[in-house]
Motif scaffolding. Sequence first.
Motif, short mmCIF file in Angstrom:
data_model
loop_
_atom_site.label_atom_id
_atom_site.label_comp_id
_atom_site.label_asym_id
_atom_site.label_seq_id
_atom_site.Cartn_x
_atom_site.Cartn_y
_atom_site.Cartn_z
N ILE A 91 0.85 -1.20 0.00
CA ILE A 91 0.00 0.00 0.00
C ILE A 91 0.88 1.25 0.00
O ILE A 91 2.04 1.21 0.41
CB ILE A 91 -0.99 0.00 1.20
CG1 ILE A 91 -0.24 -0.07 2.52
CG2 ILE A 91 -1.99 -1.12 1.08
CD1 ILE A 91 -1.13 0.04 3.73
N ASP A 92 0.34 2.35 -0.49
CA ASP A 92 1.10 3.59 -0.63
C ASP A 92 1.73 4.05 0.68
O ASP A 92 2.86 4.53 0.70
CB ASP A 92 0.22 4.71 -1.20
CG ASP A 92 -0.18 4.45 -2.64
OD1 ASP A 92 0.53 3.68 -3.33
OD2 ASP A 92 -1.20 5.02 -3.09
N GLU A 93 1.01 3.90 1.80
CA GLU A 93 1.53 4.31 3.10
C GLU A 93 2.78 3.51 3.47
O GLU A 93 3.70 4.03 4.07
CB GLU A 93 0.47 4.17 4.20
CG GLU A 93 -0.67 5.14 4.07
CD GLU A 93 -1.78 4.66 3.14
OE1 GLU A 93 -1.64 3.60 2.47
OE2 GLU A 93 -2.81 5.37 3.05
N THR A 94 2.80 2.23 3.10
CA THR A 94 3.95 1.38 3.39
C THR A 94 5.15 1.81 2.56
O THR A 94 6.28 1.90 3.07
CB THR A 94 3.62 -0.09 3.09
OG1 THR A 94 2.49 -0.47 3.86
CG2 THR A 94 4.78 -0.99 3.41
N ILE A 95 4.92 2.10 1.30
CA ILE A 95 6.01 2.57 0.43
C ILE A 95 6.57 3.89 0.96
O ILE A 95 7.80 4.07 1.03
CB ILE A 95 5.51 2.72 -1.02
CG1 ILE A 95 5.14 1.35 -1.59
CG2 ILE A 95 6.57 3.40 -1.89
CD1 ILE A 95 4.43 1.41 -2.91
N GLU A 96 5.71 4.79 1.37
CA GLU A 96 6.16 6.08 1.89
C GLU A 96 6.95 5.90 3.19
O GLU A 96 8.03 6.49 3.36
CB GLU A 96 4.95 6.99 2.15
CG GLU A 96 5.32 8.37 2.60
CD GLU A 96 4.11 9.26 2.78
OE1 GLU A 96 4.17 10.15 3.66
OE2 GLU A 96 3.12 9.09 2.06
N ALA A 97 6.46 5.06 4.10
CA ALA A 97 7.16 4.83 5.37
C ALA A 97 8.52 4.19 5.13
O ALA A 97 9.51 4.58 5.75
CB ALA A 97 6.31 3.96 6.29
N ALA A 98 8.59 3.22 4.23
CA ALA A 98 9.87 2.57 3.93
C ALA A 98 10.83 3.56 3.28
O ALA A 98 12.03 3.57 3.59
CB ALA A 98 9.63 1.37 3.01
N SER A 99 10.33 4.40 2.39
CA SER A 99 11.17 5.41 1.74
C SER A 99 11.73 6.40 2.75
O SER A 99 12.89 6.81 2.66
CB SER A 99 10.37 6.17 0.67
OG SER A 99 9.97 5.30 -0.35
N ASP A 100 10.92 6.77 3.74
CA ASP A 100 11.37 7.70 4.78
C ASP A 100 12.50 7.10 5.61
O ASP A 100 13.39 7.80 6.08
CB ASP A 100 10.21 8.10 5.70
CG ASP A 100 9.18 8.98 5.01
OD1 ASP A 100 9.48 9.51 3.91
OD2 ASP A 100 8.07 9.13 5.56
N GLU A 101 12.47 5.78 5.83
CA GLU A 101 13.47 5.10 6.65
C GLU A 101 14.70 4.65 5.87
O GLU A 101 15.71 4.29 6.46
CB GLU A 101 12.85 3.90 7.36
CG GLU A 101 11.84 4.27 8.41
CD GLU A 101 12.45 5.14 9.52
OE1 GLU A 101 13.58 4.84 9.97
OE2 GLU A 101 11.80 6.11 9.91
#
Length: 81
Positions: free
Chosen positions: A29-39
Amino acid sequence: MNEPSTIEKGGAEFEGVKLLLCENPLPPIDETIEAASDELPRSNHYTEPYSAPLRDLLGDRIGVSTEHIHINAGSELIRFA
């Protein structure tokens, strides 16, 4: 090219793609991709062994004592009492 049909346990035929238990046919999901990208900038090392801050956060969130939560960077750190 591989045939899409394979014989499964019990002799039944299966048409489709076989996935391992750890695989998911759906994209993240988009939120997971965003969270992983942030980390990602901080992902070049293992977590600290036993990660007290993460254990505290998880314990508070799910209402479990931290002595019942085990975090590690790999199975070599798991010890059974």
